[in-house]
Scaffold this motif. Structure first.
Motif, PDB file in Angstrom:
ATOM      1  N   TYR A  28      96.829  -6.612 113.481  1.00  0.00           N
ATOM      2  CA  TYR A  28      95.703  -6.631 114.703  1.00  0.00           C
ATOM      3  C   TYR A  28      95.946  -7.610 115.798  1.00  0.00           C
ATOM      4  O   TYR A  28      95.603  -7.345 116.757  1.00  0.00           O
ATOM      5  N   ASN A  29      96.625  -8.871 115.421  1.00  0.00           N
ATOM      6  CA  ASN A  29      96.322  -9.711 116.412  1.00  0.00           C
ATOM      7  C   ASN A  29      97.802  -9.808 117.055  1.00  0.00           C
ATOM      8  O   ASN A  29      97.934 -10.660 118.214  1.00  0.00           O
ATOM      9  N   ALA A  30      98.766  -8.819 116.985  1.00  0.00           N
ATOM     10  CA  ALA A  30      99.985  -8.928 117.548  1.00  0.00           C
ATOM     11  C   ALA A  30      99.869  -8.733 119.180  1.00  0.00           C
ATOM     12  O   ALA A  30     100.895  -9.091 119.954  1.00  0.00           O
ATOM     13  N   PRO A  86      84.637  -3.951 129.282  1.00  0.00           N
ATOM     14  CA  PRO A  86      84.390  -5.455 129.133  1.00  0.00           C
ATOM     15  C   PRO A  86      84.189  -5.689 127.592  1.00  0.00           C
ATOM     16  O   PRO A  86      84.458  -6.842 127.060  1.00  0.00           O
ATOM     17  N   PHE A  87      83.766  -4.575 126.799  1.00  0.00           N
ATOM     18  CA  PHE A  87      83.438  -4.651 125.405  1.00  0.00           C
ATOM     19  C   PHE A  87      84.993  -4.911 124.442  1.00  0.00           C
ATOM     20  O   PHE A  87      85.017  -5.560 123.844  1.00  0.00           O
ATOM     21  N   ARG A  88      85.977  -3.931 125.193  1.00  0.00           N
ATOM     22  CA  ARG A  88      87.181  -4.111 124.707  1.00  0.00           C
ATOM     23  C   ARG A  88      87.896  -5.407 124.989  1.00  0.00           C
ATOM     24  O   ARG A  88      88.469  -6.231 123.966  1.00  0.00           O
ATOM     25  N   ILE A  89      87.634  -6.099 126.154  1.00  0.00           N
ATOM     26  CA  ILE A  89      88.048  -7.268 126.632  1.00  0.00           C
ATOM     27  C   ILE A  89      87.545  -8.424 125.680  1.00  0.00           C
ATOM     28  O   ILE A  89      88.451  -9.144 125.314  1.00  0.00           O
ATOM     29  N   LEU A  90      86.205  -8.445 125.426  1.00  0.00           N
ATOM     30  CA  LEU A  90      85.711  -9.387 124.726  1.00  0.00           C
ATOM     31  C   LEU A  90      86.373  -9.318 123.332  1.00  0.00           C
ATOM     32  O   LEU A  90      86.384 -10.425 122.708  1.00  0.00           O
ATOM     33  N   TYR A  91      86.360  -8.196 122.607  1.00  0.00           N
ATOM     34  CA  TYR A  91      86.834  -8.175 121.440  1.00  0.00           C
ATOM     35  C   TYR A  91      88.223  -8.530 121.214  1.00  0.00           C
ATOM     36  O   TYR A  91      88.322  -9.261 120.211  1.00  0.00           O
ATOM     37  N   GLY A  95      89.980 -12.783 119.153  1.00  0.00           N
ATOM     38  CA  GLY A  95      91.039 -12.574 118.222  1.00  0.00           C
ATOM     39  C   GLY A  95      90.766 -11.180 117.386  1.00  0.00           C
ATOM     40  O   GLY A  95      90.865 -11.358 116.070  1.00  0.00           O
ATOM     41  N   ASN A  96      90.205 -10.137 118.002  1.00  0.00           N
ATOM     42  CA  ASN A  96      90.197  -8.954 117.631  1.00  0.00           C
ATOM     43  C   ASN A  96      88.918  -8.947 116.406  1.00  0.00           C
ATOM     44  O   ASN A  96      89.143  -8.212 115.463  1.00  0.00           O
ATOM     45  N   ARG A  97      88.147  -9.644 116.591  1.00  0.00           N
ATOM     46  CA  ARG A  97      86.848  -9.931 115.652  1.00  0.00           C
ATOM     47  C   ARG A  97      85.619  -9.336 116.441  1.00  0.00           C
ATOM     48  O   ARG A  97      85.410  -9.633 117.758  1.00  0.00           O
ATOM     49  N   TRP A  98      84.744  -8.483 115.985  1.00  0.00           N
ATOM     50  CA  TRP A  98      83.549  -7.864 116.632  1.00  0.00           C
ATOM     51  C   TRP A  98      82.363  -8.481 116.087  1.00  0.00           C
ATOM     52  O   TRP A  98      82.091  -8.688 114.889  1.00  0.00           O
ATOM     53  N   ASN A  99      81.644  -9.424 116.970  1.00  0.00           N
ATOM     54  CA  ASN A  99      80.617 -10.238 116.667  1.00  0.00           C
ATOM     55  C   ASN A  99      79.386  -9.869 117.075  1.00  0.00           C
ATOM     56  O   ASN A  99      78.198 -10.363 116.811  1.00  0.00           O
ATOM     57  N   LEU A 100      79.299  -8.613 117.662  1.00  0.00           N
ATOM     58  CA  LEU A 100      78.306  -7.825 118.055  1.00  0.00           C
ATOM     59  C   LEU A 100      77.735  -6.941 116.934  1.00  0.00           C
ATOM     60  O   LEU A 100      78.217  -6.812 116.068  1.00  0.00           O
ATOM     61  N   ASP A 101      76.557  -6.211 117.080  1.00  0.00           N
ATOM     62  CA  ASP A 101      76.081  -5.265 116.294  1.00  0.00           C
ATOM     63  C   ASP A 101      77.116  -4.112 116.222  1.00  0.00           C
ATOM     64  O   ASP A 101      77.709  -3.468 117.136  1.00  0.00           O
ATOM     65  N   PRO A 102      77.234  -3.856 114.655  1.00  0.00           N
ATOM     66  CA  PRO A 102      78.317  -2.516 114.488  1.00  0.00           C
ATOM     67  C   PRO A 102      77.929  -1.315 115.249  1.00  0.00           C
ATOM     68  O   PRO A 102      78.985  -0.614 115.532  1.00  0.00           O
ATOM     69  N   ILE A 167      75.670   9.112 114.458  1.00  0.00           N
ATOM     70  CA  ILE A 167      74.511   9.048 113.745  1.00  0.00           C
ATOM     71  C   ILE A 167      75.195   8.848 112.238  1.00  0.00           C
ATOM     72  O   ILE A 167      74.427   8.430 111.253  1.00  0.00           O
ATOM     73  N   SER A 168      76.386   8.875 111.786  1.00  0.00           N
ATOM     74  CA  SER A 168      76.976   8.411 110.599  1.00  0.00           C
ATOM     75  C   SER A 168      76.766   6.987 110.226  1.00  0.00           C
ATOM     76  O   SER A 168      76.570   6.117 111.210  1.00  0.00           O
ATOM     77  N   ARG A 169      76.674   6.559 109.072  1.00  0.00           N
ATOM     78  CA  ARG A 169      76.520   5.400 108.578  1.00  0.00           C
ATOM     79  C   ARG A 169      77.690   4.352 108.713  1.00  0.00           C
ATOM     80  O   ARG A 169      78.751   4.793 108.734  1.00  0.00           O
ATOM     81  N   ASN A 170      77.431   3.405 109.307  1.00  0.00           N
ATOM     82  CA  ASN A 170      78.369   2.264 109.452  1.00  0.00           C
ATOM     83  C   ASN A 170      78.966   1.754 108.180  1.00  0.00           C
ATOM     84  O   ASN A 170      78.127   1.374 107.284  1.00  0.00           O
ATOM     85  N   PRO A 171      80.216   1.353 108.235  1.00  0.00           N
ATOM     86  CA  PRO A 171      80.715   0.613 106.831  1.00  0.00           C
ATOM     87  C   PRO A 171      80.143  -0.486 106.687  1.00  0.00           C
ATOM     88  O   PRO A 171      80.008  -1.257 107.437  1.00  0.00           O
ATOM     89  N   PRO A 172      80.051  -1.162 105.433  1.00  0.00           N
ATOM     90  CA  PRO A 172      79.556  -2.311 105.084  1.00  0.00           C
ATOM     91  C   PRO A 172      80.368  -3.464 105.335  1.00  0.00           C
ATOM     92  O   PRO A 172      81.709  -3.503 105.323  1.00  0.00           O
ATOM     93  N   ASN A 173      79.948  -4.587 105.955  1.00  0.00           N
ATOM     94  CA  ASN A 173      80.747  -5.807 106.112  1.00  0.00           C
ATOM     95  C   ASN A 173      81.949  -5.729 107.084  1.00  0.00           C
ATOM     96  O   ASN A 173      83.016  -6.137 107.103  1.00  0.00           O
ATOM     97  N   GLU A 174      81.695  -4.811 108.271  1.00  0.00           N
ATOM     98  CA  GLU A 174      82.711  -4.185 109.216  1.00  0.00           C
ATOM     99  C   GLU A 174      82.649  -5.312 110.108  1.00  0.00           C
ATOM    100  O   GLU A 174      81.570  -5.571 110.720  1.00  0.00           O
ATOM    101  N   ASN A 175      83.950  -6.322 110.513  1.00  0.00           N
ATOM    102  CA  ASN A 175      83.943  -7.040 111.617  1.00  0.00           C
ATOM    103  C   ASN A 175      85.182  -6.670 112.665  1.00  0.00           C
ATOM    104  O   ASN A 175      85.414  -7.542 113.369  1.00  0.00           O
ATOM    105  N   ARG A 176      85.601  -5.566 112.403  1.00  0.00           N
ATOM    106  CA  ARG A 176      86.414  -4.876 113.424  1.00  0.00           C
ATOM    107  C   ARG A 176      85.729  -3.870 114.099  1.00  0.00           C
ATOM    108  O   ARG A 176      84.789  -3.275 113.837  1.00  0.00           O
ATOM    109  N   CYS A 177      86.646  -3.693 115.111  1.00  0.00           N
ATOM    110  CA  CYS A 177      86.139  -2.571 116.172  1.00  0.00           C
ATOM    111  C   CYS A 177      87.370  -1.952 116.863  1.00  0.00           C
ATOM    112  O   CYS A 177      88.427  -2.746 117.168  1.00  0.00           O
TER     113      CYS A 177
END
Length: 370
Positions: A28-30, A86-91, A95-102, A167-177
């Motif tokens: 993901y970091n390439a 801007p959300f993609r730019i921030l992500y 380092g390709n980590r999502w620190n906001l609400d899933p 409306i589908s359920r978010n996956p648990p412990n997801e820090n990617r987007c």
């Protein structure tokens, strides 16, 4: 641990890994820095271009027609897509980590794709509208109100497509987007993507047919009736039609060629290598799709006379203001001439055209979107 060892490990645990988890075999970091930089450039250009276009459409008084309604909706969809960047730019910059609400990740991602496909569909409706005009099927021509109804229908259908995912359920412990996801256990999402893919290719075929017909009509008219007023202009307009199709092809076709392969890797057992290939190809192709949001203002300039006239007026105003600042009294006359459309000798720049030829020219200009 080497890449080969990692690949073997992932192949071993692939049957027990949750379907929505991010696979460590996908690097993901390439591309995180290039993606952040390029999306920033697209954001700035797309925001400026579409804000100016909407300002012209809403604030400059011009004749309302169906094409103008479609172009307003394209500009609005492009602007909403740009607001997702801007959300993609921030992500990518983190380092390709999502620190906001899933949930926000899901909303931003789905609205990005929704507005992209609304833009695609509106371009298809524009091509259909012009195709009907060129065949002079007056009973089938779409009024301004009819165009607004079509646009509202497109927005509602697009939202219905993304609603099940929202409306589908978010996956648990997801820090990617915005990352690669395996959908073996959620194939219904893949089926939605496949249906959208089919819609795109239908729209693309409609664009090829309609703009091909328009270009042939204009070229044939300019060749068979060279004495017709603005005959040479029709040839240039035919080339503009191919230019619009060229922009559409460059921006959207690569992504949808990659998309079929990408979806296949999501719903079938796939090696780690091809997962990574699919992810990288999808990211690069998606950049071209986002680029369309800052290239569409060129299309507005070509298709909308109000945008074209306003842009030329603004450029002329800037040039004339500079001449006034630099020159003396004669520059004031030049400023007056520039703004009032007069020739150097002070006479109005009017070309006398017979009424019948003028009406025929106006009819063809309307078909061409001049």
């Amino acid at each position: 641990m080497t890449w080969t060892e990692t690949q073997k490990d992932i192949m071993t645990i692939s049957t027990t890994t949750p379907a929505n988890s991010s696979y460590p075999c996908v690097d993901y970091n390439a591309m995180q820095i290039p993606l952040a930089v390029l999306y920033s450039i697209i954001f700035i250009m797309g925001l400026a271009g579409n804000v100016v276009a909407l300002w012209v459409f809403f604030c400059v008084h011009s004749k309302k027609n169906s094409v103008r309604v479609f172009l307003i909706n394209v500009a609005f969809a492009d602007l909403l897509l740009v607001f997702c960047l801007p959300f993609r730019i921030l992500y990518h910059s983190q380092g390709n980590r999502w620190n906001l609400d899933p949930t926000l990740c899901k909303v931003v991602g789905q609205f990005f794709y929704m507005n992209m496909y609304i833009s695609v569909t509106m371009l298809g409706l524009i091509s259909l509208n012009r195709y009907v005009k060129i065949h002079r099927k007056s009973g089938m021509q779409c009024s301004t109100r009819g165009s607004a109804v079509f646009c509202a229908f497109v927005w509602i259908v697009a939202f219905c497509f993304i609603l099940p995912i929202l409306i589908s359920r978010n996956p648990p412990n997801e820090n990617r987007c915005f990352h690669y996801k395996v959908l073996i256990d959620q194939k219904w999402k893949a089926y939605i993507n496949i249906s959208v893919l089919v819609i795109f290719w239908l729209v693309f075929i409609a664009l090829i047919v309609s703009y091909g017909k328009i270009a042939l009509k204009l070229l044939r008219t300019s060749k068979n009736q060279p004495a017709l007023p603005n005959a040479a202009r029709y040839t240039r307009t035919a080339k503009k039609s191919f230019f619009i199709l060229f922009l559409f092809t460059i921006c959207f076709v690569p992504y949808h060629l990659v998309r079929g392969f990408y979806i296949r890797t999501q719903i079938t057992t796939t090696s780690c290598f091809w997962m990574d290939v699919a992810d990288k190809a999808n990211e690069v192709a998606l950049l071209f799709s986002a680029l369309n949001s800052c290239l569409d203002p060129i299309m507005y300039f070509l298709l909308s006379s109000s945008v074209r006239k306003e842009v030329l007026r603004l450029v002329s105003s800037v040039l004339c203001t500079r001449s006034v600042a630099v020159g003396s009294g004669s520059s004031s006359t030049a400023d007056f001439d520039c703004r009032n459309g007069r020739t150097d000798n002070g006479q109005p720049n009017i070309t006398l055209i017979p009424n019948s030829s003028r009406e025929k020219a106006a009819s063809i200009a309307n078909i061409a979107g001049l």
